[in-house]
Design a protein around this motif. Sequence first.
Motif, PDB file in Angstrom:
ATOM      1  N   ILE A  32      -3.585 -46.722  33.562  1.00 11.52           N
ATOM      2  CA  ILE A  32      -4.685 -47.552  34.047  1.00 11.52           C
ATOM      3  C   ILE A  32      -6.022 -46.855  33.792  1.00 11.52           C
ATOM      4  CG2 ILE A  32      -5.778 -48.481  36.148  1.00 11.52           C
ATOM      5  CD1 ILE A  32      -3.317 -50.036  35.092  1.00 11.52           C
ATOM      6  N   ILE A  36      -9.263 -47.761  30.846  1.00  9.30           N
ATOM      7  CA  ILE A  36     -10.673 -47.982  31.193  1.00  9.30           C
ATOM      8  C   ILE A  36     -11.568 -46.977  30.474  1.00  9.30           C
ATOM      9  CG2 ILE A  36     -12.363 -47.900  33.085  1.00  9.30           C
ATOM     10  CD1 ILE A  36     -10.082 -49.032  34.901  1.00  9.30           C
ATOM     11  N   ASN A  74      -5.586 -49.135  43.092  1.00 11.33           N
ATOM     12  CA  ASN A  74      -7.002 -49.421  43.316  1.00 11.33           C
ATOM     13  C   ASN A  74      -7.835 -48.146  43.355  1.00 11.33           C
ATOM     14  OD1 ASN A  74      -6.945 -52.223  43.319  1.00 11.33           O
ATOM     15  ND2 ASN A  74      -6.336 -52.306  45.464  1.00 11.33           N
ATOM     16  N   ARG A  77      -8.164 -47.166  39.647  1.00 13.00           N
ATOM     17  CA  ARG A  77      -9.058 -48.068  38.923  1.00 13.00           C
ATOM     18  C   ARG A  77     -10.507 -47.823  39.328  1.00 13.00           C
ATOM     19  NH1 ARG A  77     -11.497 -52.715  39.086  1.00 13.00           N
ATOM     20  NH2 ARG A  77     -10.878 -53.671  41.019  1.00 13.00           N
ATOM     21  N   PHE A 139      -9.933 -56.164  35.859  1.00 11.98           N
ATOM     22  CA  PHE A 139      -9.046 -55.111  36.358  1.00 11.98           C
ATOM     23  C   PHE A 139      -8.660 -54.067  35.315  1.00 11.98           C
ATOM     24  CE2 PHE A 139      -8.660 -58.603  39.269  1.00 11.98           C
ATOM     25  CZ  PHE A 139      -8.795 -57.963  40.487  1.00 11.98           C
ATOM     26  N   PHE A 140      -8.637 -54.466  34.044  1.00 11.61           N
ATOM     27  CA  PHE A 140      -8.198 -53.511  33.030  1.00 11.61           C
ATOM     28  C   PHE A 140      -9.345 -52.955  32.205  1.00 11.61           C
ATOM     29  CE2 PHE A 140      -4.477 -56.114  33.960  1.00 11.61           C
ATOM     30  CZ  PHE A 140      -3.625 -55.109  34.376  1.00 11.61           C
ATOM     31  N   GLY A 142     -12.547 -52.969  33.631  1.00  8.90           N
ATOM     32  CA  GLY A 142     -13.496 -52.455  34.604  1.00  8.90           C
ATOM     33  C   GLY A 142     -14.810 -53.208  34.697  1.00  8.90           C
TER      34      GLY A 142
END
Length: 176
Positions: A32, A36, A74, A77, A139-140, A142
């Motif tokens: 993850i 980003i 979370n 991320r 979500f992926f 950012g």
Amino acid sequence: MTQEQLLEQIYKKDGKAFTTLYDMYSKNLYGIIFNILKDKEESEDVLQEVFVKIWKGIDSYNESKGRFFTWILNISRNAAIDKLRSKGHKNSSKNLSSDNFVHILDHNTSVVNKIDAIGIRDFINKLKPKCIRLIDLLFFKGYTQQEASEELEIPLGTVKTQNRNCMNELRTYLQV
């Protein structure tokens, strides 16, 4: 050892349990973060910071608010997005090396590969294409909701509503 037992040991600050936690989740969280940041060394640094945050902040995890994996996901991320938006990261990425471009060309950066990193490809594929695109951005990659609004050329309110609807739809698939 079950996840509940593992968490119980982590709450007690058991080093062995923390090592087990790292072994269980580090690859997924690194995936993850890397998706980003697109930088191996920075991603490894952020991963270490994430596990320190988990260790220090375990008492803030509330089981009634969501799954443990979602909580640490979370944290990962958000840490990656914070790093991406930091002044130091922006300055270091002004002059990208050719290795970065080779990596971009060599690796398919589609949402399908990104979501496979956390094991929910089948669930995401059930969503409407607009949801897949929105989840990819928010979500992926950012993006903020405002940035997604600009990228998709739709009003911010629409992005917020679609995001909520897409997340609710995804939740129903995950509960089955």
